[in-house]
Design a protein around this motif. Structure first.
Motif, PDB file in Angstrom:
ATOM      1  N   GLY A   1       0.721  -1.374  -0.060  1.00  0.00           N
ATOM      2  CA  GLY A   1       0.036  -0.032   0.069  1.00  0.00           C
ATOM      3  C   GLY A   1       0.993   1.241  -0.029  1.00  0.00           C
ATOM      4  N   GLY A   2       1.839   1.344   0.771  1.00  0.00           N
ATOM      5  CA  GLY A   2       2.828   2.543   0.743  1.00  0.00           C
ATOM      6  C   GLY A   2       3.379   2.607  -0.508  1.00  0.00           C
ATOM      7  N   LEU A   3       3.875   1.673  -1.324  1.00  0.00           N
ATOM      8  CA  LEU A   3       4.442   1.634  -2.617  1.00  0.00           C
ATOM      9  C   LEU A   3       3.541   2.356  -3.696  1.00  0.00           C
ATOM     10  CD1 LEU A   3       6.962   0.947  -4.601  1.00  0.00           C
ATOM     11  CD2 LEU A   3       5.749  -1.142  -4.762  1.00  0.00           C
ATOM     12  N   LEU A   4       2.036   1.833  -3.537  1.00  0.00           N
ATOM     13  CA  LEU A   4       1.124   2.574  -4.352  1.00  0.00           C
ATOM     14  C   LEU A   4       0.978   3.897  -3.988  1.00  0.00           C
ATOM     15  CD1 LEU A   4      -1.307  -0.812  -4.790  1.00  0.00           C
ATOM     16  CD2 LEU A   4       0.347   0.103  -6.367  1.00  0.00           C
ATOM     17  N   ALA A   5       0.808   4.319  -2.871  1.00  0.00           N
ATOM     18  CA  ALA A   5       0.473   5.580  -2.367  1.00  0.00           C
ATOM     19  C   ALA A   5       1.561   6.550  -2.380  1.00  0.00           C
ATOM     20  CB  ALA A   5      -0.061   5.540  -0.977  1.00  0.00           C
ATOM     21  N   PHE A   6       2.876   6.237  -2.082  1.00  0.00           N
ATOM     22  CA  PHE A   6       3.884   6.996  -1.867  1.00  0.00           C
ATOM     23  C   PHE A   6       5.188   6.963  -2.935  1.00  0.00           C
ATOM     24  CE2 PHE A   6       1.978   6.739   2.185  1.00  0.00           C
ATOM     25  CZ  PHE A   6       1.190   7.844   2.493  1.00  0.00           C
ATOM     26  N   GLY A   7       5.161   5.929  -3.577  1.00  0.00           N
ATOM     27  CA  GLY A   7       6.350   5.729  -4.469  1.00  0.00           C
ATOM     28  C   GLY A   7       7.191   5.025  -3.614  1.00  0.00           C
ATOM     29  N   LEU A   8       8.585   4.626  -3.915  1.00  0.00           N
ATOM     30  CA  LEU A   8       9.580   4.010  -3.407  1.00  0.00           C
ATOM     31  C   LEU A   8       9.824   4.229  -2.002  1.00  0.00           C
ATOM     32  CD1 LEU A   8      11.711   1.843  -4.040  1.00  0.00           C
ATOM     33  CD2 LEU A   8      13.260   3.715  -4.649  1.00  0.00           C
ATOM     34  N   VAL A   9       9.642   5.639  -1.584  1.00  0.00           N
ATOM     35  CA  VAL A   9       9.828   5.674   0.110  1.00  0.00           C
ATOM     36  C   VAL A   9       8.383   5.095   0.604  1.00  0.00           C
ATOM     37  CG1 VAL A   9       8.548   8.213   0.030  1.00  0.00           C
ATOM     38  CG2 VAL A   9      10.449   7.333   1.790  1.00  0.00           C
ATOM     39  N   GLY A  10       7.605   4.967   0.107  1.00  0.00           N
ATOM     40  CA  GLY A  10       6.421   4.123   0.512  1.00  0.00           C
ATOM     41  C   GLY A  10       6.567   3.063   1.102  1.00  0.00           C
ATOM     42  N   LEU A  11       7.677   2.182   0.586  1.00  0.00           N
ATOM     43  CA  LEU A  11       8.135   0.744   1.011  1.00  0.00           C
ATOM     44  C   LEU A  11       8.381   0.873   2.562  1.00  0.00           C
ATOM     45  CD1 LEU A  11      10.559  -0.051  -1.940  1.00  0.00           C
ATOM     46  CD2 LEU A  11       8.161  -0.980  -1.396  1.00  0.00           C
ATOM     47  N   PHE A  12       8.824   2.027   3.178  1.00  0.00           N
ATOM     48  CA  PHE A  12       8.988   2.105   4.453  1.00  0.00           C
ATOM     49  C   PHE A  12       7.915   2.903   5.355  1.00  0.00           C
ATOM     50  CE2 PHE A  12      12.657   1.991   1.926  1.00  0.00           C
ATOM     51  CZ  PHE A  12      13.356   1.024   2.462  1.00  0.00           C
ATOM     52  N   LEU A  13       7.344   4.007   4.569  1.00  0.00           N
ATOM     53  CA  LEU A  13       6.371   4.662   5.289  1.00  0.00           C
ATOM     54  C   LEU A  13       5.079   3.836   5.423  1.00  0.00           C
ATOM     55  CD1 LEU A  13       6.495   8.303   3.380  1.00  0.00           C
ATOM     56  CD2 LEU A  13       7.333   7.411   5.918  1.00  0.00           C
ATOM     57  N   GLY A  14       4.760   3.089   4.465  1.00  0.00           N
ATOM     58  CA  GLY A  14       3.549   2.289   4.816  1.00  0.00           C
ATOM     59  C   GLY A  14       3.753   1.391   5.858  1.00  0.00           C
ATOM     60  N   PRO A  15       4.538   0.517   6.102  1.00  0.00           N
ATOM     61  CA  PRO A  15       4.611  -0.331   7.242  1.00  0.00           C
ATOM     62  C   PRO A  15       4.474   0.569   8.735  1.00  0.00           C
ATOM     63  CG  PRO A  15       6.182  -1.104   5.609  1.00  0.00           C
ATOM     64  CD  PRO A  15       5.792   0.008   5.225  1.00  0.00           C
ATOM     65  N   LEU A  16       5.316   1.549   8.632  1.00  0.00           N
ATOM     66  CA  LEU A  16       5.094   2.485   9.869  1.00  0.00           C
ATOM     67  C   LEU A  16       3.967   2.902  10.004  1.00  0.00           C
ATOM     68  CD1 LEU A  16       8.507   4.967   9.105  1.00  0.00           C
ATOM     69  CD2 LEU A  16       8.308   2.522  10.352  1.00  0.00           C
ATOM     70  N   ILE A  17       3.205   3.433   9.130  1.00  0.00           N
ATOM     71  CA  ILE A  17       1.731   4.133   9.632  1.00  0.00           C
ATOM     72  C   ILE A  17       0.836   2.857  10.048  1.00  0.00           C
ATOM     73  CG2 ILE A  17      -0.268   4.882   8.366  1.00  0.00           C
ATOM     74  CD1 ILE A  17       1.450   6.246   6.568  1.00  0.00           C
ATOM     75  N   LEU A  18       1.015   1.558   9.333  1.00  0.00           N
ATOM     76  CA  LEU A  18       0.204   0.552  10.170  1.00  0.00           C
ATOM     77  C   LEU A  18       0.705   0.031  11.021  1.00  0.00           C
ATOM     78  CD1 LEU A  18      -0.474  -1.662   6.887  1.00  0.00           C
ATOM     79  CD2 LEU A  18      -1.739   0.291   7.842  1.00  0.00           C
ATOM     80  N   ALA A  19       2.137   0.169  11.561  1.00  0.00           N
ATOM     81  CA  ALA A  19       2.532  -0.407  12.972  1.00  0.00           C
ATOM     82  C   ALA A  19       2.094   0.833  13.860  1.00  0.00           C
ATOM     83  CB  ALA A  19       4.208  -0.074  12.636  1.00  0.00           C
ATOM     84  N   VAL A  20       1.726   2.118  13.551  1.00  0.00           N
ATOM     85  CA  VAL A  20       1.343   2.784  14.693  1.00  0.00           C
ATOM     86  C   VAL A  20      -0.137   2.657  14.915  1.00  0.00           C
ATOM     87  CG1 VAL A  20       0.855   5.247  15.175  1.00  0.00           C
ATOM     88  CG2 VAL A  20       3.145   4.727  14.069  1.00  0.00           C
ATOM     89  N   LEU A  21      -0.834   2.201  13.722  1.00  0.00           N
ATOM     90  CA  LEU A  21      -2.230   2.015  14.002  1.00  0.00           C
ATOM     91  C   LEU A  21      -2.620   0.472  14.976  1.00  0.00           C
ATOM     92  CD1 LEU A  21      -3.417   2.808  10.395  1.00  0.00           C
ATOM     93  CD2 LEU A  21      -3.760   4.054  12.413  1.00  0.00           C
ATOM     94  N   PHE A  22      -1.559  -0.306  14.351  1.00  0.00           N
ATOM     95  CA  PHE A  22      -1.634  -1.645  15.331  1.00  0.00           C
ATOM     96  C   PHE A  22      -1.270  -1.286  16.891  1.00  0.00           C
ATOM     97  CE2 PHE A  22       0.272  -5.841  16.414  1.00  0.00           C
ATOM     98  CZ  PHE A  22      -1.016  -6.534  16.209  1.00  0.00           C
TER      99      PHE A  22
END
Length: 356
Positions: free
Chosen positions: A312-333
């Motif tokens: 999801g991060g890759l689709l939403a933010f590009g390459l940097v989303g590879l790391f932002l996506g898991p961080l966002i879901l980790a905070v939500l978790f």
């Protein structure tokens, strides 16, 4: 609410929006710098102790070391990719417009399918005019992509420069920045903010090391296979393999699979089977071993959440989303588990995704 407070909130919102517009062009290199500074924080702390707790000197040394270890190889790879993309285009444009395609006997001898493929190739591909037209249609998008990639390489060097400068300031002033962020989170979320902050830190290190180390290992191993089998250019193909290794549900088979099949159809049966076996039994298992080991064992965030965050991060933010996506879901978790714990539902909070 008094009019003065309403006006203050509106003014604050406008200023925040204007500030975002100003820094938006630099968000990607700044995020990369923040990720690298956090992940390499323990090494910077050692350098700082050796330097006698002189922040500027320690930040300079740490930045230079990271440039040598990371930025210089990436720059070399980008330069090589530019050269090899041009060479690959020239080879394709000259080879496949002048040479007819002859299917190997192993393919033409396949009952029913073999003769049909041979007839189709003879009628379409081996007609010189149709072949030139087809190759032109195939290569024109590649020319546009090549021009875009070359332009992107120039922008990438500029982003690397911005990232390097930002990295220095994160090293020098990172402790104060983190403390201010932690304090701001406490004002918004209260004491649970520390748990969210820790979740971000743990997930950042696990995801960065897990994804990058696994992808680089697969790209390196695949590149060795390309070079040994004689499929070139190995640096370009190895880099593409590493990039596809970052994408869940796609993986490295998107590179070595079609190449292996093409070798089979080009009558290089041994090379084709060797590459397919190398990818199946050597390259792919590397991902299956390293990624769970480096991610799920280092954090109690479930691997499936990390994978969805990566995609999801890759689709939403590009390459940097590879790391932002898991961080966002980790905070939500982390918020979800904290909410369950506050309601006294400890049995559920220690269930899905928790280490036993």
């Amino acid at each position: 609410m008094p009019n003065r407070q309403i006006f203050g909130l509106v003014l604050l919102g406008v200023m925040v929006w204007l500030g975002f517009v100003v820094v938006k062009p630099f968000l990607t290199p700044v995020v990369w710098a923040a990720i690298l500074a956090y992940v390499t924080g323990p090494y910077h702390a050692r350098i700082r102790r050796v330097c006698g707790n002189r922040p500027s000197l320690a930040a300079t040394i740490a930045t230079l070391i990271l440039m040598v270890v990371l930025v210089v190889p990436v720059s070399f790879l980008l330069i090589r990719l530019q050269s090899e993309l041009a060479d690959a285009y020239r080879d394709m444009s000259t080879k496949y417009t002048s040479q007819p395609l002859v299917l190997p006997k192993a393919v033409t001898n396949i009952p029913i399918l073999g003769p049909a493929l041979d007839e189709a190739v003879t009628q379409v591909w081996n007609d010189p005019e149709l072949r030139k037209q087809q190759v032109k249609e195939w290569l024109e998008p590649w020319v546009r992509e090549l021009a875009g990639i070359i332009g992107q390489i120039g922008r990438t060097f500029a982003q690397l420069a911005i990232m390097t400068v930002t990295l220095f300031f994160f090293y020098r002033d990172g402790d104060r920045v983190l403390e201010q962020v932690r304090g701001g989170l406490r004002k918004v979320a209260g004491e649970p903010a520390d748990q969210y902050f820790n979740a971000v830190g743990d997930t950042t290190q696990a995801v960065v090391f897990g994804l990058i180390v696994s992808a680089l290992a697969q790209g390196l191993i695949a590149g060795i296979g390309y070079a040994f089998i004689g499929v070139g250019p190995p640096i370009l193909l190895g880099a593409l393999t590493a990039v596809t290794a970052l994408v869940p549900f796609l993986g490295t088979v998107a590179v070595w699979g079609p190449i292996g099949l093409w070798l089979l159809f080009s009558d290089r049966i041994g090379a084709g089977f060797a590459l397919l076996a190398w990818g199946t039994f050597i390259v792919n298992p590397t991902d299956n071993i390293l990624k769970p080991l480096l991610i799920s064992n280092a954090t109690d965030v479930p691997l499936v959440i990390v994978l969805f965050g990566v995609m999801g991060g890759l689709l939403a933010f590009g390459l940097v989303g590879l790391f932002l996506g898991p961080l966002i879901l980790a905070v939500l978790f982390a918020i979800w588990r904290q909410w369950l714990a506050e309601d006294g539902d400890s049995s559920r909070s220690s269930g899905f995704g928790s280490k036993q």
